[in-house]
Write a protein that holds these residues in place. Structure first.
Motif, PDB file in Angstrom:
ATOM      1  N   PRO A 288       0.722  -1.101   0.075  1.00  0.00           N
ATOM      2  CA  PRO A 288      -0.135   0.002  -0.040  1.00  0.00           C
ATOM      3  C   PRO A 288       0.811   1.175   0.131  1.00  0.00           C
ATOM      4  CG  PRO A 288      -0.240  -0.927   2.130  1.00  0.00           C
ATOM      5  CD  PRO A 288       0.835  -2.085   1.127  1.00  0.00           C
ATOM      6  N   GLY A 289       2.248   1.283   0.475  1.00  0.00           N
ATOM      7  CA  GLY A 289       2.932   2.271   0.689  1.00  0.00           C
ATOM      8  C   GLY A 289       3.834   2.618  -0.663  1.00  0.00           C
ATOM      9  N   ALA A 290       3.273   2.065  -1.986  1.00  0.00           N
ATOM     10  CA  ALA A 290       4.295   2.108  -2.917  1.00  0.00           C
ATOM     11  C   ALA A 290       4.603   3.274  -3.626  1.00  0.00           C
ATOM     12  CB  ALA A 290       3.791   1.215  -4.001  1.00  0.00           C
ATOM     13  N   GLY A 291       3.857   4.456  -3.051  1.00  0.00           N
ATOM     14  CA  GLY A 291       3.936   5.629  -3.673  1.00  0.00           C
ATOM     15  C   GLY A 291       3.405   6.150  -4.714  1.00  0.00           C
ATOM     16  N   PRO A 292       3.856   7.342  -5.484  1.00  0.00           N
ATOM     17  CA  PRO A 292       3.212   7.877  -6.485  1.00  0.00           C
ATOM     18  C   PRO A 292       2.576   6.888  -7.492  1.00  0.00           C
ATOM     19  CG  PRO A 292       4.998   9.137  -5.906  1.00  0.00           C
ATOM     20  CD  PRO A 292       5.220   7.955  -5.128  1.00  0.00           C
ATOM     21  N   GLY A 293       3.495   5.901  -7.677  1.00  0.00           N
ATOM     22  CA  GLY A 293       3.234   4.752  -8.899  1.00  0.00           C
ATOM     23  C   GLY A 293       1.973   3.877  -8.572  1.00  0.00           C
ATOM     24  N   LEU A 294       1.682   4.101  -7.253  1.00  0.00           N
ATOM     25  CA  LEU A 294       0.687   3.013  -6.717  1.00  0.00           C
ATOM     26  C   LEU A 294      -0.238   2.328  -7.843  1.00  0.00           C
ATOM     27  CD1 LEU A 294      -0.204   1.297  -4.283  1.00  0.00           C
ATOM     28  CD2 LEU A 294      -1.882   3.293  -3.712  1.00  0.00           C
ATOM     29  N   ILE A 295      -1.188   3.521  -8.259  1.00  0.00           N
ATOM     30  CA  ILE A 295      -2.111   2.739  -9.199  1.00  0.00           C
ATOM     31  C   ILE A 295      -1.396   2.394 -10.578  1.00  0.00           C
ATOM     32  CG2 ILE A 295      -4.236   3.953  -7.947  1.00  0.00           C
ATOM     33  CD1 ILE A 295      -4.075   6.026 -10.365  1.00  0.00           C
ATOM     34  N   PHE A 296      -0.643   3.099 -11.044  1.00  0.00           N
ATOM     35  CA  PHE A 296      -0.035   2.822 -12.327  1.00  0.00           C
ATOM     36  C   PHE A 296       0.893   1.568 -12.232  1.00  0.00           C
ATOM     37  CE2 PHE A 296      -0.970   7.098 -12.921  1.00  0.00           C
ATOM     38  CZ  PHE A 296      -1.891   7.151 -13.999  1.00  0.00           C
ATOM     39  N   GLN A 297       1.503   1.149 -11.197  1.00  0.00           N
ATOM     40  CA  GLN A 297       2.517   0.154 -11.180  1.00  0.00           C
ATOM     41  C   GLN A 297       1.797  -1.161 -10.362  1.00  0.00           C
ATOM     42  OE1 GLN A 297       5.642   2.989  -9.526  1.00  0.00           O
ATOM     43  NE2 GLN A 297       6.854   1.444 -10.706  1.00  0.00           N
ATOM     44  N   THR A 298       0.745  -0.835  -9.742  1.00  0.00           N
ATOM     45  CA  THR A 298       0.094  -2.083  -9.111  1.00  0.00           C
ATOM     46  C   THR A 298      -1.249  -2.339  -9.569  1.00  0.00           C
ATOM     47  OG1 THR A 298      -0.645  -0.634  -7.153  1.00  0.00           O
ATOM     48  CG2 THR A 298       1.520  -1.444  -6.966  1.00  0.00           C
ATOM     49  N   LEU A 299      -2.122  -1.417  -9.797  1.00  0.00           N
ATOM     50  CA  LEU A 299      -3.478  -1.970 -10.025  1.00  0.00           C
ATOM     51  C   LEU A 299      -3.467  -2.970 -11.454  1.00  0.00           C
ATOM     52  CD1 LEU A 299      -5.755   0.821  -9.378  1.00  0.00           C
ATOM     53  CD2 LEU A 299      -5.576  -1.462  -8.299  1.00  0.00           C
ATOM     54  N   PRO A 300      -2.588  -2.417 -12.431  1.00  0.00           N
ATOM     55  CA  PRO A 300      -2.398  -3.349 -13.676  1.00  0.00           C
ATOM     56  C   PRO A 300      -2.541  -4.683 -13.222  1.00  0.00           C
ATOM     57  CG  PRO A 300      -1.616  -1.356 -14.071  1.00  0.00           C
ATOM     58  CD  PRO A 300      -1.726  -1.308 -12.647  1.00  0.00           C
ATOM     59  N   ILE A 301      -1.557  -5.132 -12.210  1.00  0.00           N
ATOM     60  CA  ILE A 301      -1.514  -6.397 -11.703  1.00  0.00           C
ATOM     61  C   ILE A 301      -2.797  -7.252 -11.402  1.00  0.00           C
ATOM     62  CG2 ILE A 301      -0.250  -8.102 -10.184  1.00  0.00           C
ATOM     63  CD1 ILE A 301       1.893  -5.990  -9.713  1.00  0.00           C
ATOM     64  N   ALA A 302      -3.256  -6.351 -10.727  1.00  0.00           N
ATOM     65  CA  ALA A 302      -5.025  -6.988 -10.416  1.00  0.00           C
ATOM     66  C   ALA A 302      -5.634  -7.026 -11.624  1.00  0.00           C
ATOM     67  CB  ALA A 302      -5.483  -5.678  -9.333  1.00  0.00           C
ATOM     68  N   PHE A 303      -5.637  -6.087 -12.507  1.00  0.00           N
ATOM     69  CA  PHE A 303      -6.396  -6.155 -13.566  1.00  0.00           C
ATOM     70  C   PHE A 303      -5.969  -7.369 -14.610  1.00  0.00           C
ATOM     71  CE2 PHE A 303      -6.949  -1.247 -13.135  1.00  0.00           C
ATOM     72  CZ  PHE A 303      -8.208  -1.559 -12.440  1.00  0.00           C
ATOM     73  N   GLY A 304      -4.905  -7.569 -14.577  1.00  0.00           N
ATOM     74  CA  GLY A 304      -4.286  -8.679 -15.296  1.00  0.00           C
ATOM     75  C   GLY A 304      -4.445 -10.017 -14.710  1.00  0.00           C
ATOM     76  N   HIS A 305      -5.093 -10.196 -13.668  1.00  0.00           N
ATOM     77  CA  HIS A 305      -5.433 -11.365 -13.136  1.00  0.00           C
ATOM     78  C   HIS A 305      -6.992 -11.518 -12.685  1.00  0.00           C
ATOM     79  CE1 HIS A 305      -1.012 -11.308 -12.501  1.00  0.00           C
ATOM     80  NE2 HIS A 305      -1.118 -12.520 -12.852  1.00  0.00           N
ATOM     81  N   MET A 306      -7.808 -10.697 -13.048  1.00  0.00           N
ATOM     82  CA  MET A 306      -9.000 -10.463 -12.495  1.00  0.00           C
ATOM     83  C   MET A 306     -10.117 -11.020 -13.888  1.00  0.00           C
ATOM     84  SD  MET A 306     -10.421  -6.979 -12.330  1.00  0.00           S
ATOM     85  CE  MET A 306      -9.373  -6.339 -11.261  1.00  0.00           C
ATOM     86  N   PRO A 307     -11.142 -11.822 -13.710  1.00  0.00           N
ATOM     87  CA  PRO A 307     -11.893 -11.992 -15.039  1.00  0.00           C
ATOM     88  C   PRO A 307     -12.413 -10.733 -15.757  1.00  0.00           C
ATOM     89  CG  PRO A 307     -13.096 -12.838 -12.789  1.00  0.00           C
ATOM     90  CD  PRO A 307     -11.722 -12.216 -12.501  1.00  0.00           C
ATOM     91  N   TYR A 308     -12.448 -10.594 -16.866  1.00  0.00           N
ATOM     92  CA  TYR A 308     -12.756  -9.475 -17.500  1.00  0.00           C
ATOM     93  C   TYR A 308     -11.786  -8.194 -17.061  1.00  0.00           C
ATOM     94  CZ  TYR A 308     -16.915 -11.974 -18.035  1.00  0.00           C
ATOM     95  OH  TYR A 308     -17.677 -13.199 -18.208  1.00  0.00           O
ATOM     96  N   GLY A 309     -10.598  -8.710 -16.649  1.00  0.00           N
ATOM     97  CA  GLY A 309      -9.534  -7.608 -16.569  1.00  0.00           C
ATOM     98  C   GLY A 309      -9.474  -6.499 -17.304  1.00  0.00           C
ATOM     99  N   ALA A 310      -9.185  -6.708 -18.543  1.00  0.00           N
ATOM    100  CA  ALA A 310      -9.049  -5.851 -19.593  1.00  0.00           C
ATOM    101  C   ALA A 310     -10.292  -4.917 -19.669  1.00  0.00           C
ATOM    102  CB  ALA A 310      -8.969  -6.502 -20.897  1.00  0.00           C
ATOM    103  N   PHE A 311     -11.559  -5.191 -19.509  1.00  0.00           N
ATOM    104  CA  PHE A 311     -12.550  -4.439 -19.625  1.00  0.00           C
ATOM    105  C   PHE A 311     -12.431  -3.455 -18.300  1.00  0.00           C
ATOM    106  CE2 PHE A 311     -16.982  -3.831 -18.246  1.00  0.00           C
ATOM    107  CZ  PHE A 311     -17.281  -2.973 -19.296  1.00  0.00           C
ATOM    108  N   PHE A 312     -12.433  -4.150 -17.031  1.00  0.00           N
ATOM    109  CA  PHE A 312     -12.384  -3.241 -15.791  1.00  0.00           C
ATOM    110  C   PHE A 312     -11.157  -2.343 -15.850  1.00  0.00           C
ATOM    111  CE2 PHE A 312     -14.737  -6.685 -13.929  1.00  0.00           C
ATOM    112  CZ  PHE A 312     -16.168  -6.109 -13.526  1.00  0.00           C
ATOM    113  N   GLY A 313     -10.002  -2.957 -16.368  1.00  0.00           N
ATOM    114  CA  GLY A 313      -8.928  -2.011 -16.446  1.00  0.00           C
ATOM    115  C   GLY A 313      -9.316  -0.638 -17.140  1.00  0.00           C
TER     116      GLY A 313
END
Ligand code: PHE
Length: 463
Positions: A288-313
């Motif tokens: 959670p403390g990843a800094g300014p890159g938090l959403i750009f560097q971490t959320l795509p991992i989540a989007f990459g592994h969830m069903p319909y991730g391309a759509f949700f991302g």
């Protein structure tokens, strides 16, 4: 009531239009990009509590002061300050407050547009399924490929500035108002869709606990002050954005009620963003403390592994672009209104002139992520590690906005006549008006001065 002045730029059609526009200004990268990462860096719950307190005690009263000044003057912040200072028999140097706002808006938009450009780039990367199945390393390299190439960043920055200029050129009624009427509700729907996903991630509870369970042992004096500074940034206070929107507000509408609604909406979106992001962070064992890159560097991992991730991302980054867009138009509006009033520009011309200069200055930020990433112009204390982008962010969010907010508060209650603020706020003379006046006269300035002592203290601590 009212000052009898009329805005040459037109007016909002009503209360809802103003609330939507001002909420559009308030809700932006600050809520969805900055709030989660500073919350993550500062340990969660206790930081969030402090931030909420600052919104209520400092942000809300200053917002009311800024809107009332805007509506009283009915012009760009520069001309409004000139005229109201004359009305109040105050120094004519108060006009500099209007100028400082235009400069702050220009500086903020110059980097804001670059970050918004990242979000634009990610819409297409997500939609193309680029994140599917990626590991943390893969996501990192996508991020670094993007920010490492000046031409790419420049292209997205250009696209975002053009989008902003088009809306601003079309003017208050047909441009800004139509845009926010469509964008704000769309944003809310998208947030709720994403929250549905977070709800099902299995880590919703953990995310919410992180966000709301205060552990005051984690709070440092610096975290308190960061929370306070962010209250200005997230509510768009201290640089004239809310003032210029207030100048388009019809006389009959209650400033207090509108300000409460805007603050609640802004806070709700930030908390919603937190409730979307942190469950996803925990579900994927991210930091959670990843800094300014938090959403750009971490959320795509989540989007990459969830069903319909391309759509949700894709949805998520569209949402982020929308939010940034409605903030960007308010960052440039004080300058555009002034160019129309004093330089006789058409709105189209004014938007192009303001947009191109902001775009040019934005190149400093573009380059500070790549070819100038080692250029740290200030060699003192905390600033020694800061790139041009870091310095711009620091100067505006930590210095210019709180200073602007402080001066707005001082002007409204120490310079303007009591009669004119009673008239403009129109909330009786019994309880709420004296409460507002007390807060803005004493509490708010003292709190803001503490923010500044911190900024100086930080330099002193290391320097
Ligand atoms: N409030 C906006 C956000 O949270 C940023 C902003 C600051 C907009 C100042 C206008 C004025 O992203």
């Amino acid at each position: 009531m009212g000052s009898q002045r009329k805005s040459i730029h037109g007016q909002w059609s009503g209360r809802l239009a103003f609330i939507l526009a001002a909420t559009g200004s308030a809700v932006g990268l600050g809520n969805i990009w900055k709030f989660p990462y500073i919350t993550g860096e500062n340990g969660g719950g206790a930081f969030v509590m402090t931030y909420l307190l600052c919104i209520a005690v400092i942000g809300l009263p200053i917002m009311m002061a800024e809107v009332l000044i805007g509506r009283r003057g009915r012009q760009s912040p520069i001309n409004t300050m000139r005229e109201l200072a004359a009305d109040a028999g105050a120094s004519r140097y108060w006009v500099l407050l209007g100028w400082a706002g235009v400069v702050a808006g220009f500086l903020i938009l110059s980097y804001y547009s670059v970050i918004a450009g990242w979000a634009l780039a990610y819409v297409f990367r997500a939609a193309a399924g680029l994140f599917t199945g990626l590991t943390a390393d893969g996501v990192q390299s996508i991020f670094h490929d993007l920010i490492g190439e000046p031409e790419r960043l420049m292209a997205w920055h250009t696209l975002f500035m053009v989008m902003t200029m088009i809306i601003v050129a079309r003017g208050v009624r047909s441009g800004l108002e139509k845009a926010v009427r469509f964008l704000m509700p769309a944003l809310l729907v998208l947030m709720l869709v994403l929250m549905g996903y977070a709800w099902n991630s299995g880590y919703f509870e953990q995310g919410v606990e992180f966000l709301f369970r205060p552990d005051f042992s984690k709070i440092t004096p610096n975290a308190v002050l960061t929370a306070m500074g962010h209250a200005f940034f997230t509510l768009s206070l201290g640089m004239g954005a809310i003032m210029v929107y207030g100048s388009y507000l019809p006389d009959r509408i209650s400033i207090a009620r509108a300000s409460v609604a805007i603050s609640i909406a802004d806070t709700a979106v930030a908390l919603l963003a937190g409730m979307v992001i942190f469950p996803i962070v925990f579900a994927n064992s991210l930091d959670p403390g990843a800094g300014p890159g938090l959403i750009f560097q971490t959320l795509p991992i989540a989007f990459g592994h969830m069903p319909y991730g391309a759509f949700f991302g894709m949805l998520f980054f569209i949402l982020l672009v929308f939010a940034a867009w409605t903030s960007a138009i308010s960052l440039i509006e004080p300058a555009v209104a002034w160019l129309v009033e004093n330089r006789g520009h058409s709105r189209v011309n004014a938007s192009v002139v303001a947009g191109i200069s902001t775009w040019l200055f934005g190149l400093l930020t573009v380059f500070s992520f790549n070819i100038w990433s080692d250029f740290k112009p200030l060699a003192v204390g905390k600033f020694a590690d800061m790139t041009l982008f870091d310095l711009l962010d620091y100067l505006t969010a930590n210095i210019m906005l709180p200073l602007g907010g402080l001066l707005i508060a001082i002007f409204a209650v120490w310079k303007m006549s009591r009669a004119s603020t009673v008239d403009e706020l129109n909330m009786g003379d019994r309880f709420f008006y004296p409460l507002w006046r007390f807060l803005v006269r004493y509490i708010t300035p003292i709190a803001v001065i503490i923010v500044f002592l911190n900024a100086i203290g930080v330099i002193d601590m290391k320097g």
